[in-house]
Design an enzyme around this catalytic site. Structure first.
Site, PDB file in Angstrom:
ATOM      1  N   PRO A 153       0.889  -1.043   0.154  1.00 19.92           N
ATOM      2  CA  PRO A 153      -0.108  -0.341   0.207  1.00 19.92           C
ATOM      3  C   PRO A 153       1.121   0.806   0.612  1.00 19.92           C
ATOM      4  CG  PRO A 153      -0.595  -2.179   1.413  1.00 19.92           C
ATOM      5  CD  PRO A 153       0.829  -2.067   1.270  1.00 19.92           C
ATOM      6  N   TYR A 154       2.137   1.503   0.775  1.00 15.95           N
ATOM      7  CA  TYR A 154       2.566   2.397   0.947  1.00 15.95           C
ATOM      8  C   TYR A 154       3.254   2.598  -0.241  1.00 15.95           C
ATOM      9  CZ  TYR A 154       6.187   5.909   3.487  1.00 15.95           C
ATOM     10  OH  TYR A 154       6.317   6.932   3.774  1.00 15.95           O
TER      11      TYR A 154
END
Ligand code: NDP
Length: 291
Positions: A153-154
């Site tokens: 996600p990051y």
């Protein structure tokens, strides 16, 4: 006497944003930090370096369109026709979980804060940046170029931010606005603790099968992240890079910050994807599984 530059920094309550706020205030800029809690606004004001202009705050949550617009209106009023010389898009979080199983709402939250919220904030404050032919400085990360398991996600948010920033640079040129990307490596800030907490929360939502598949990797990455945070470099390095980007007549489009970031980016540039995978995956549970 020339008027001070007006600089807005999102996410100024802690870590890199706070370091940038204190640094620029101490150099004579009028700093406005965005925070989400009044107590953080009070703390920022109290931390104003001696002799500097008091650090002002705006309450703003980048995921909340109404709060962003309200803050922009408030600032416009305060500036009384003056412009914004710097918009430092710094607010961000790190969400980690296996892509195979991460609840989609957690993935969306990551993108909403680090990417969509950043665009929303830029849209709202850009009229003031235009007025001063100011600069937009986006705090990305080496995570915008490299990739580590479980940080999907990051990485998605920061890789997207790299592209978004390139397009901003092309499009905002017409207003004389420079767009700069800051790419720090591991920096010692509360983000590592917050990320670990969030990861534990997501862990509780994962199925038994997900934990069977990824449990060991989750533990390994958790340990490695805690170490990276502890050994992280000083947030002041990021403040130095931002100041350089604001002060330079012609800023670079990207500033890599910190020793570990420079090494990582160098390896990324010279090595193939598969070679990088080997280095990144060393000692981690990434091997083939027999179904
Ligand atoms: P911190 O956790 O110390 O600071 C994050 C800041 O973002 C806080 O002020 C936080 O506010 C704010 N924030 C979080 N969510 C929102 C939201 N929805 N709306 C508005 N503000 C929000 O982390 P860092 O200082 O480390 O991170 C700052 C930036 O630097 C991030 O973009 C991060 O990705 C990037 N970065 C960090 C690195 C590191 O190793 N630390 C390395 C590379 C990049 P609150 O206190 O209210 O939660």
């Amino acid at each position: 006497m020339t008027s001070p530059r007006n600089i807005l920094i999102t996410g100024a309550s802690t870590g890199i944003g706070r370091a940038i706020a204190l640094d620029l205030a101490s150099r004579g800029d009028q700093v406005i930090g965005t925070v989400r809690k009044q107590e953080d606004a009070d703390a920022l004001l109290a931390a104003t370096p001696t002799g500097a202009l008091p650090i002002r705050s705006l309450l703003l949550d980048v995921t909340d369109g109404a709060s962003v617009l309200r803050a922009a209106e408030e600032l416009e009023e305060q500036l009384q026709g003056a412009g914004l010389h710097g918009l430092i898009n710094n607010a961000g979080v790190a969400i980690t979980a296996p892509l195979e199983y991460i609840p989609i709402e957690d993935f969306q939250l990551q993108m909403e804060i680090n990417l969509i919220g950043l665009l929303r904030t830029t849209q709202a404050f850009l009229p003031m940046v235009k007025k001063a032919r100011g600069r937009v400085i986006n705090i990305s990360s080496i995570a915008g170029r490299l990739a580590f398991p479980l940080a999907g996600p990051y990485h998605s948010s920061k890789h997207a931010l790299e592209g978004l920033s390139d397009v901003m640079r092309l499009e905002f040129r017409r207003y004389g606005i420079e767009v700069v990307v800051i790419q720090p490596g591991a920096i010692r800030t509360p983000i590592w603790g917050t990320a670990a907490k969030k990861s534990a929360e997501i862990g509780k939502k994962l199925s038994r099968q997900a934990l069977k598949d990824y449990g060991k990797l989750i533990q390994q990455v958790g340990k490695a992240s805690a170490q990276a945070g502890e050994n992280g470099e000083d947030p002041q390095l990021c403040a130095d890079a931002v100041r350089t980007a604001l002060d330079a007549t012609r800023p670079r489009t990207r500033y890599i910050v910190g020793r570990n970031a420079k090494i990582g980016m160098f390896l990324r540039r010279i090595l193939s994807d598969r070679r990088m995978d080997k280095i990144v995956g060393k000692g981690l549970d990434l091997k083939d599984r027999t179904l």
